[in-house]
Each structure stands twice: as C-alpha cells, then as structure tokens.
Design a protein around this motif. Structure first.
Motif, PDB file in Angstrom:
ATOM      1  N   ARG A 264       0.792  -1.194   0.213  1.00  0.00           N
ATOM      2  CA  ARG A 264       0.057   0.207  -0.052  1.00  0.00           C
ATOM      3  C   ARG A 264       0.920   1.207   0.071  1.00  0.00           C
ATOM      4  NH1 ARG A 264      -5.099   0.764   2.310  1.00  0.00           N
ATOM      5  NH2 ARG A 264      -4.106   1.980   3.820  1.00  0.00           N
ATOM      6  N   ARG A 265       0.559   2.354  -0.806  1.00  0.00           N
ATOM      7  CA  ARG A 265       1.484   3.165  -0.961  1.00  0.00           C
ATOM      8  C   ARG A 265       0.857   4.453  -1.846  1.00  0.00           C
ATOM      9  NH1 ARG A 265       5.641   6.313  -2.474  1.00  0.00           N
ATOM     10  NH2 ARG A 265       7.362   6.511  -1.156  1.00  0.00           N
ATOM     11  N   ILE A 266       1.378   5.712  -1.523  1.00  0.00           N
ATOM     12  CA  ILE A 266       0.764   6.730  -2.442  1.00  0.00           C
ATOM     13  C   ILE A 266       2.100   6.800  -3.526  1.00  0.00           C
ATOM     14  CG2 ILE A 266       0.805   9.349  -3.021  1.00  0.00           C
ATOM     15  CD1 ILE A 266      -0.368   9.514  -0.376  1.00  0.00           C
ATOM     16  N   MET A 267       1.899   6.245  -4.830  1.00  0.00           N
ATOM     17  CA  MET A 267       2.813   6.007  -5.807  1.00  0.00           C
ATOM     18  C   MET A 267       3.224   7.283  -6.591  1.00  0.00           C
ATOM     19  SD  MET A 267       3.839   3.000  -5.595  1.00  0.00           S
ATOM     20  CE  MET A 267       4.477   2.392  -7.124  1.00  0.00           C
ATOM     21  N   ASP A 268       4.090   8.137  -5.906  1.00  0.00           N
ATOM     22  CA  ASP A 268       3.995   9.579  -6.181  1.00  0.00           C
ATOM     23  C   ASP A 268       5.428   9.566  -7.142  1.00  0.00           C
ATOM     24  OD1 ASP A 268       5.883   9.188  -4.231  1.00  0.00           O
ATOM     25  OD2 ASP A 268       5.529  11.137  -3.087  1.00  0.00           O
ATOM     26  N   GLY A 269       5.863   8.674  -7.785  1.00  0.00           N
ATOM     27  CA  GLY A 269       6.964   8.735  -8.747  1.00  0.00           C
ATOM     28  C   GLY A 269       6.503   9.484 -10.185  1.00  0.00           C
ATOM     29  N   GLY A 270       5.016   9.450 -10.179  1.00  0.00           N
ATOM     30  CA  GLY A 270       4.487   9.765 -11.709  1.00  0.00           C
ATOM     31  C   GLY A 270       3.021   9.939 -11.454  1.00  0.00           C
ATOM     32  N   ALA A 271       2.053  10.492 -12.361  1.00  0.00           N
ATOM     33  CA  ALA A 271       0.681  10.634 -12.142  1.00  0.00           C
ATOM     34  C   ALA A 271       0.273   9.410 -13.181  1.00  0.00           C
ATOM     35  CB  ALA A 271       0.332  11.884 -12.737  1.00  0.00           C
ATOM     36  N   CYS A 272      -1.109   9.007 -12.896  1.00  0.00           N
ATOM     37  CA  CYS A 272      -1.930   8.151 -13.960  1.00  0.00           C
ATOM     38  C   CYS A 272      -3.073   8.658 -14.162  1.00  0.00           C
ATOM     39  CB  CYS A 272      -1.787   6.946 -12.906  1.00  0.00           C
ATOM     40  SG  CYS A 272      -2.907   7.101 -11.576  1.00  0.00           S
ATOM     41  N   GLU A 273      -3.739   7.816 -14.854  1.00  0.00           N
ATOM     42  CA  GLU A 273      -4.933   8.123 -15.507  1.00  0.00           C
ATOM     43  C   GLU A 273      -6.148   8.124 -14.304  1.00  0.00           C
ATOM     44  OE1 GLU A 273      -4.837   6.481 -19.866  1.00  0.00           O
ATOM     45  OE2 GLU A 273      -4.339   5.180 -18.372  1.00  0.00           O
ATOM     46  N   ALA A 274      -6.120   7.648 -13.254  1.00  0.00           N
ATOM     47  CA  ALA A 274      -6.862   7.917 -12.309  1.00  0.00           C
ATOM     48  C   ALA A 274      -7.103   9.561 -11.752  1.00  0.00           C
ATOM     49  CB  ALA A 274      -6.579   7.223 -10.918  1.00  0.00           C
ATOM     50  N   THR A 275      -6.099  10.313 -11.850  1.00  0.00           N
ATOM     51  CA  THR A 275      -5.908  11.611 -11.855  1.00  0.00           C
ATOM     52  C   THR A 275      -6.850  12.206 -12.885  1.00  0.00           C
ATOM     53  OG1 THR A 275      -3.848  11.750 -10.697  1.00  0.00           O
ATOM     54  CG2 THR A 275      -4.603  13.740 -12.165  1.00  0.00           C
ATOM     55  N   ALA A 276      -6.907  11.848 -14.118  1.00  0.00           N
ATOM     56  CA  ALA A 276      -7.604  12.273 -15.208  1.00  0.00           C
ATOM     57  C   ALA A 276      -9.028  12.106 -14.770  1.00  0.00           C
ATOM     58  CB  ALA A 276      -7.464  11.746 -16.533  1.00  0.00           C
TER      59      ALA A 276
END
Length: 360
Positions: A264-276
């Motif tokens: 479980r983690r905030i995967m903040d190495g990049g952004a993904c389509e859940a943001t869109a």
C-alpha cells in the motif's frame, strides 16, 4: 495483438472517436445503454494505456540521418550511440543509433536527437513522419528467474491485465453482461490524451448507474513499493489521492485475496489516469505493479543497463503481475460494500463512544 485476442475470445469492443479501445461493449450505442442501466452495482471501468515513451521522426537530414522528436520520459545520461529501433505502421523498418541528443530545459528527458541508420536501406526510405521508435536491447523481452525484462513494461502489464480479465469474464458468458468496461488508451505519456479525449465525450458523466474508474499501472518502484513484493494498492499519485471509500473496498479485497502479498502506498513517482478521472468528477482508485528502470532509465540497473541513468530495459516481477490479475478478478465480485465501505468501522466507533461516554 489486443484486437486479435479479443476477436478470438469473442469479447465485444469498439474504437472511440479518439482511437481508444473500449472493451465490453460492441458499439457506442451499447456503451451508452450499459451506462443507463439501473443497477446498484457500480460499473468498473479499468483503464490502462497502450503507449510508451519514444520518438517520432520529423525530417531526413541525409539518407542515413533522421531528425527525431522525443515524447514522454527517458534516460538522461549515456545516450550517444544508444541502440534504437524504427518502425512504420507496417512493422519494424530498421535499427539505428542515437546522436546529437538535446535534453529538455528541465533536463528530465530527451527533447530532440538524430538517429543514424545504416545505409543503403534495403527498402524504400519511408517519409520521416511515418517513422517512430524507442530504445532497443538484446531482445524485446526475456526472463531472469521471475523477473521479466522488456523494452516496454509500462503500461503493457496493465493492458495485459485488462485483456486477461475481460477474456476470463466473457468466457462462456451466458448471463447478463458483467459490470465491466476496459479502456485501453492512447498517448498517456504526454498528458493522458486518450483518457481525456474519452472523458470529454461525456458518456460517463451522464451515467444513471454508479461508475468507478480503476487505473492499472506499471509504476516506478519506491520505498515500500518494491519489485517482487506484490501489487500495490495505490492510494494516490504525484498529483492527488484517490477515492477513500472505494480505496477501503480495494484494501479489504486485497487483504483477503493477497494476504501479506500486496503493498500500500501513494505512488508519487508519477501521475496516472486515475488523476484524469478525478479531474472529470469520477471516483477513481488504482492498482500498480512496481517497475524497475522506469521509462527505460537505469535507476535499478541490471542486465542490459548501459550505465546509471542510462538506457536500460524495464523490468517487473511475474508474481506482482499475477497478484494484479487476482485483484482485478476479485474486484468484479458482486455484493462488495461500495455504498457503505465504512459500515463496520462506524459501528466499532459507536461502540467505543458508548464505552467512554461516561467519562466525558
């Protein structure tokens, strides 16, 4: 390849107006009808992208020198002389080597470069704009133990998970269609272009039934999100956190389906389509497979890596992929507590309140 697999399995699909592949419905009309169905079961829209960072040709400088423009992330060191492949819509055309590399002002990726191809070519030279490509290694894909090395795991793993889930759901399907949609998108690496184009159609925003988006990604390995330790329940990305209630359901599903074999983690190495999806007002969650050598940059090294932060094959772990498939299938169970994910916790909190009320 995706189309061939869907055809063989008799899974319905269509292409939306921006070229994404929508799986689970045979036409836009079928899709809109599915969204208008009265159901308490949310429609699960699994999203993964089909593209990977790479280049497009812009113009020929000579019969053996092609000017290129890079799109998406990339290695930033040890680039001169790196091997690349070039292709057209008809398939691979040639191999070449990078030269005269120029980085973006941010220094986080390639901007432009030249590709030198051996001459004379065996076939007529394609127009520059018809060529595209990326980094090349000794093989497109290979295994070392349970690690899978490849020129592009991001996000082919997510695409595979959606295809496998769709094929499993529709195998011998005789009942009403499952509450599943797969969305394979284009041009994610330059700003979620395919996902945004799909969301802009407005189909999902006027649904009469609940809709939730599930981003399936291959995300840069980080502390507490390690290759080989299981898929990651993604709490958020670099831009935002995800829907807390639906994340609770996903976390509980993961605890049952993969006890001690998920992260479980905030995967903040990049952004993904859940943001869109979030930006367009849709609840979203995410599942990630930890990725070594993100965007072909040699962060973790290993076989095929030229040097630290130089070109390198991406790699993932087969157990992590298997875990993602288990989570996708488990999320398709009927009767999950999407409406009241916190019901048990709320009851426990009320019990605690009653216990300590006399001390207030």
């Amino acid at each position: 390849m995706a189309i061939r697999l869907l055809d063989q399995a008799h899974v319905p699909y269509f292409h939306d107006p921006v070229g994404n592949i929508v799986i689970g419905c045979g036409s836009p009309a079928d899709y809109r009808q599915r969204l208008q169905e009265k159901s308490s079961e949310p429609l699960r829209v699994f999203i993964a992208h089909m593209d990977h960072p790479g280049f497009h040709g812009t113009r020929w400088l000579s019969p053996t020198r092609l000017r290129i423009k890079w799109h998406g992330g990339s290695p930033v060191r040890h680039l001169a002389g790196s091997r690349v492949w070039l292709a057209t819509r008809d398939g691979e055309w040639a191999q070449g080597r990078l030269g005269h590399v120029r980085l973006l002002k941010s220094r986080h990726a390639i901007d432009t470069a030249e590709v030198r191809v051996p001459g004379p070519a065996k076939t007529p030279r394609p127009k520059a704009g018809a060529l595209y490509g990326g980094f090349m290694f000794h093989s497109p894909v290979w295994r070392t133990g349970k690690k899978l090395y490849t020129k592009a795991a991001d996000d082919l793993v997510g695409v595979f998970a959606i295809l496998r889930t769709a094929i499993d759901l529709y195998a011998g399907q005789r009942r009403k269609s499952p509450p599943f949609i797969g969305l394979l998108t284009r041009a994610e690496e330059v700003g979620f272009i395919g996902a945004v184009g799909h969301l802009e159609q407005g189909w999902l925003s006027v649904a009469r039934r609940p809709v939730m988006c599930i981003s399936l990604e291959t995300s840069r390995t980080l502390p507490n999100a390690l290759v080989g330790e299981g898929p990651v329940v993604r709490l958020g990305d670099r831009r935002t956190v995800f829907h807390p209630g639906y994340l609770k359901v996903l976390s509980d599903v993961a605890q049952k389906a993969l006890p001690k074999r998920h992260q479980r983690r905030i995967m903040d190495g990049g952004a993904c389509e859940a943001t869109a999806a979030t930006v367009f007002g849709l609840p979203a969650i995410g599942i990630s497979v930890p990725l070594g050598n993100y965007h072909n940059e040699g962060f973790e090294g290993g076989p095929g890596c030229r040097a630290v932060r130089g070109p390198a094959p991406e790699f993932v772990h087969l157990d992590d992929i298997g875990g993602m498939l288990k989570l996708c299938r488990a999320l398709m169970q009927s009767g999950l507590p999407w409406k009241q994910p916190w019901k048990i916790q709320r009851r426990l909190m009320r019990q605690r309140l009653q216990k300590y009320r006399v001390l207030l």
